[in-house]
Design a protein around this motif. Sequence first.
Motif, PDB file in Angstrom:
ATOM      1  N   UNK A 239       0.834  -1.199   0.000  1.00 53.89           N
ATOM      2  CA  UNK A 239       0.000   0.000   0.000  1.00 53.89           C
ATOM      3  C   UNK A 239       0.871   1.252   0.000  1.00 53.89           C
ATOM      4  N   UNK A 240       0.347   2.315  -0.610  1.00 54.70           N
ATOM      5  CA  UNK A 240       1.044   3.590  -0.706  1.00 54.70           C
ATOM      6  C   UNK A 240       1.085   4.325   0.622  1.00 54.70           C
ATOM      7  N   UNK A 241       0.049   4.177   1.436  1.00 49.38           N
ATOM      8  CA  UNK A 241      -0.021   4.954   2.669  1.00 49.38           C
ATOM      9  C   UNK A 241      -0.501   6.366   2.382  1.00 49.38           C
ATOM     10  N   UNK A 242       0.071   7.354   3.093  1.00 45.76           N
ATOM     11  CA  UNK A 242      -0.232   8.770   2.866  1.00 45.76           C
ATOM     12  C   UNK A 242      -1.714   9.102   3.109  1.00 45.76           C
ATOM     13  N   UNK A 243      -2.245   8.572   4.200  1.00 44.14           N
ATOM     14  CA  UNK A 243      -3.573   8.980   4.655  1.00 44.14           C
ATOM     15  C   UNK A 243      -3.632  10.503   4.731  1.00 44.14           C
ATOM     16  N   UNK A 244      -4.753  11.097   4.300  1.00 44.79           N
ATOM     17  CA  UNK A 244      -4.802  12.560   4.281  1.00 44.79           C
ATOM     18  C   UNK A 244      -6.220  13.090   4.405  1.00 44.79           C
ATOM     19  N   UNK A 245      -6.289  14.376   4.769  1.00 47.73           N
ATOM     20  CA  UNK A 245      -7.543  15.105   4.849  1.00 47.73           C
ATOM     21  C   UNK A 245      -7.431  16.344   3.980  1.00 47.73           C
ATOM     22  N   UNK A 246      -8.409  16.531   3.092  1.00 49.05           N
ATOM     23  CA  UNK A 246      -8.403  17.628   2.121  1.00 49.05           C
ATOM     24  C   UNK A 246      -9.614  18.521   2.373  1.00 49.05           C
ATOM     25  N   UNK A 247      -9.393  19.843   2.356  1.00 47.11           N
ATOM     26  CA  UNK A 247     -10.502  20.756   2.630  1.00 47.11           C
ATOM     27  C   UNK A 247     -11.246  21.143   1.349  1.00 47.11           C
ATOM     28  N   UNK A 248     -12.369  21.854   1.448  1.00 44.61           N
ATOM     29  CA  UNK A 248     -13.182  22.176   0.261  1.00 44.61           C
ATOM     30  C   UNK A 248     -12.511  23.112  -0.729  1.00 44.61           C
ATOM     31  N   UNK A 249     -11.383  23.730  -0.367  1.00 42.44           N
ATOM     32  CA  UNK A 249     -10.604  24.514  -1.319  1.00 42.44           C
ATOM     33  C   UNK A 249      -9.646  23.634  -2.129  1.00 42.44           C
ATOM     34  N   UNK A 250      -9.584  22.348  -1.778  1.00 45.38           N
ATOM     35  CA  UNK A 250      -8.661  21.432  -2.442  1.00 45.38           C
ATOM     36  C   UNK A 250      -7.288  21.413  -1.810  1.00 45.38           C
ATOM     37  N   UNK A 251      -7.165  21.918  -0.595  1.00 49.21           N
ATOM     38  CA  UNK A 251      -5.886  21.963   0.110  1.00 49.21           C
ATOM     39  C   UNK A 251      -5.758  20.754   1.032  1.00 49.21           C
ATOM     40  N   UNK A 252      -4.589  20.105   0.998  1.00 47.44           N
ATOM     41  CA  UNK A 252      -4.297  19.033   1.945  1.00 47.44           C
ATOM     42  C   UNK A 252      -3.953  19.684   3.284  1.00 47.44           C
ATOM     43  N   UNK A 253      -4.851  19.556   4.252  1.00 42.41           N
ATOM     44  CA  UNK A 253      -4.638  20.233   5.534  1.00 42.41           C
ATOM     45  C   UNK A 253      -3.812  19.387   6.494  1.00 42.41           C
ATOM     46  N   UNK A 254      -3.781  18.066   6.273  1.00 38.18           N
ATOM     47  CA  UNK A 254      -2.973  17.185   7.115  1.00 38.18           C
ATOM     48  C   UNK A 254      -2.774  15.873   6.376  1.00 38.18           C
ATOM     49  N   UNK A 255      -1.595  15.267   6.562  1.00 37.41           N
ATOM     50  CA  UNK A 255      -1.328  13.989   5.909  1.00 37.41           C
ATOM     51  C   UNK A 255      -0.273  13.219   6.695  1.00 37.41           C
ATOM     52  N   UNK A 256      -0.233  11.920   6.485  1.00 40.39           N
ATOM     53  CA  UNK A 256       0.759  11.047   7.087  1.00 40.39           C
ATOM     54  C   UNK A 256       1.742  10.592   6.007  1.00 40.39           C
ATOM     55  N   UNK A 257       2.810   9.951   6.436  1.00 39.91           N
ATOM     56  CA  UNK A 257       3.739   9.339   5.488  1.00 39.91           C
ATOM     57  C   UNK A 257       3.292   7.891   5.258  1.00 39.91           C
ATOM     58  N   UNK A 258       4.196   6.941   5.381  1.00 40.09           N
ATOM     59  CA  UNK A 258       3.823   5.555   5.082  1.00 40.09           C
ATOM     60  C   UNK A 258       3.775   4.653   6.309  1.00 40.09           C
ATOM     61  N   UNK A 259       4.233   5.153   7.481  1.00 37.30           N
ATOM     62  CA  UNK A 259       4.291   4.340   8.690  1.00 37.30           C
ATOM     63  C   UNK A 259       2.938   4.331   9.423  1.00 37.30           C
ATOM     64  N   UNK A 260       2.738   3.361  10.326  1.00 37.90           N
ATOM     65  CA  UNK A 260       1.519   3.365  11.145  1.00 37.90           C
ATOM     66  C   UNK A 260       1.419   4.660  11.953  1.00 37.90           C
ATOM     67  N   UNK A 261       0.263   5.287  11.934  1.00 39.49           N
ATOM     68  CA  UNK A 261       0.082   6.570  12.620  1.00 39.49           C
ATOM     69  C   UNK A 261      -1.401   6.919  12.569  1.00 39.49           C
ATOM     70  N   UNK A 262      -1.774   7.945  13.307  1.00 36.74           N
ATOM     71  CA  UNK A 262      -3.154   8.424  13.295  1.00 36.74           C
ATOM     72  C   UNK A 262      -3.175   9.929  13.138  1.00 36.74           C
ATOM     73  N   UNK A 263      -3.989  10.382  12.223  1.00 39.01           N
ATOM     74  CA  UNK A 263      -4.178  11.806  11.954  1.00 39.01           C
ATOM     75  C   UNK A 263      -5.470  12.231  12.645  1.00 39.01           C
TER      76      UNK A 263
END
Length: 301
Positions: A239-263
């Motif tokens: 898997x690629x990883x890179x879990x992320x949250x994107x806002x309605x402007x199309x901006x990535x406001x937060x993201x992870x790399x490839x390791x286990x983690x929680x955003x």
Amino acid sequence: MSVSSIDAAHPRFLSKPILITGGLKVALVQLAVGPDKGKNIAAAVKEIHKAKERGAQLVALPECFNSPYGTKYFNEYAEQVPTGETFRALSKAAADASVCVVGGTVPERCGNQLFNTCTVWNSNGDLIAQHRKMHLFDIDIPGKITFKESEVLSAGNKVTTFDYCGVTIGIGICYDLRFYEMATVMARKGCSLLIYPGAFNMTTGPRHWELMGRARANDLQLWVALVSPARDTTAEYVAWGHTMLVDPWGKVVASLEDKPDTLVECVDLNTVAEVRSQIPIRSQRRTDIYDTVDKTNECSN
């Protein structure tokens, strides 16, 4: 009311009070997934409780979090909804932590069919939504990756949305992200947030994961959450990883790399109202010329 009139008059589309009152704190959990189902489930439950300690109101898990991702594993790890081991654990965790749990995906057995299924549990542990992956991952990129989910899985046939804390949320699974029409239908059902548990691979992930998450958020003026498993380079499917949250402007406001983690981030619903009022594409759509329709007239499986 006809679909073409929704933009101008549908109350869920333009005047949901929640859009001007605040936000929802969400946790996106990028889990390490291995062959031991019990360990996978225990890890998910642990992260749900840890997310609650960080103030999360909704916790989302990744695709195939209880099993390795691969067609040869789906039958072995499949369970029935809601009585299977994984589903019972999700229900209990949601109730114990008093959070909404978007349960990633689990191979689901229903009669003689298998589905790739996301279940959603409210803070009482009740099953409030169930989405079966609509678009099966059948691709062939020479020299890179060949995969055919349809050899084992059946496709879902309904668009799924649910309401939690006054917010309407849509669910898609991995390959569903590529289909703009499905996301459009969810947006027109009043969604302010779309959540996609997914496991993009090392070929498509770098090219399209962020691109499509941002495209869906920008075009539909809503929040998009992409939730991946952590990367395991020893697995058959990486898997690629890179879990992320994107806002309605199309901006990535937060993201992870490839390791286990929680955003953990707040989905600010004021941003939805802001974008939609400043760039009013909903009222400007030419539904006299083009349109996207939901042929099921249903919100969930």
